[in-house]
Design a protein around this motif. Structure first.
Motif, PDB file in Angstrom:
ATOM      1  N   GLU A   1      -8.172   3.977   6.505  1.00 59.44           N
ATOM      2  CA  GLU A   1      -8.982   5.136   6.150  1.00 59.44           C
ATOM      3  C   GLU A   1      -8.093   6.201   5.521  1.00 59.44           C
ATOM      4  N   TYR A   2      -8.695   7.016   4.676  1.00 60.24           N
ATOM      5  CA  TYR A   2      -7.955   8.037   3.943  1.00 60.24           C
ATOM      6  C   TYR A   2      -8.581   9.398   4.181  1.00 60.24           C
TER       7      TYR A   2
ATOM      8  N   ILE B   1       0.845  -1.204   0.000  1.00 61.09           N
ATOM      9  CA  ILE B   1       0.000   0.000   0.000  1.00 61.09           C
ATOM     10  C   ILE B   1       0.877   1.249   0.000  1.00 61.09           C
ATOM     11  N   ARG B   2       1.860   1.294   0.885  1.00 62.38           N
ATOM     12  CA  ARG B   2       2.736   2.478   0.980  1.00 62.38           C
ATOM     13  C   ARG B   2       3.527   2.687  -0.312  1.00 62.38           C
ATOM     14  N   ARG B   3       3.999   1.614  -0.885  1.00 66.73           N
ATOM     15  CA  ARG B   3       4.737   1.717  -2.150  1.00 66.73           C
ATOM     16  C   ARG B   3       3.844   2.347  -3.216  1.00 66.73           C
ATOM     17  N   ASP B   4       2.596   1.895  -3.270  1.00 72.11           N
ATOM     18  CA  ASP B   4       1.657   2.440  -4.242  1.00 72.11           C
ATOM     19  C   ASP B   4       1.350   3.911  -3.936  1.00 72.11           C
ATOM     20  N   GLN B   5       1.136   4.236  -2.668  1.00 73.17           N
ATOM     21  CA  GLN B   5       0.833   5.614  -2.281  1.00 73.17           C
ATOM     22  C   GLN B   5       1.973   6.563  -2.636  1.00 73.17           C
TER      23      GLN B   5
ATOM     24  N   PHE C   1      -0.607   0.093 -11.014  1.00 77.51           N
ATOM     25  CA  PHE C   1      -1.751  -0.600 -10.421  1.00 77.51           C
ATOM     26  C   PHE C   1      -1.593  -2.119 -10.517  1.00 77.51           C
ATOM     27  N   PRO C   2      -1.168  -2.669 -11.659  1.00 83.01           N
ATOM     28  CA  PRO C   2      -0.945  -4.124 -11.704  1.00 83.01           C
ATOM     29  C   PRO C   2       0.125  -4.587 -10.704  1.00 83.01           C
TER      30      PRO C   2
END
Length: 78
Positions: free
Chosen positions: A70-71, A23-27, A33-34
């Motif tokens: 949560e965001y 999640i953090r890497r993506d954020q 996305f893949p």
């Protein structure tokens, strides 16, 4: 898109820390996305629910495990 897996596979054990890393890497914008989907799959996630009103995502493992995040609200200038 391409499926994450085809054929018969053993589902990885739910790995909360691995999920959070994905999640953090993506954020941080360090994955596509893949790649994000592949990362959470390797962390044992078999599904997730997104609630846009509550700004919450819940990730699920095969044995009933879950992780919720949560965001904050984001204001988009007009």
């Amino acid at each position: 898109g391409q499926p994450l897996a085809t054929g018969t596979h053993e589902i990885p054990k739910f790995d909360r820390e691995g999920l959070i890393r994905a999640i953090r890497r993506d954020q941080q914008g360090d994955s596509t996305f893949p790649e994000f989907l592949q990362g959470i799959w390797h962390a044992g996630v078999v599904g997730y629910d997104v609630d846009f009103i509550a700004r919450r995502v819940i990730y699920y493992g095969i044995r009933g495990e879950s992780y919720s995040e949560e965001y904050p609200a984001v204001e988009v200038p007009r």
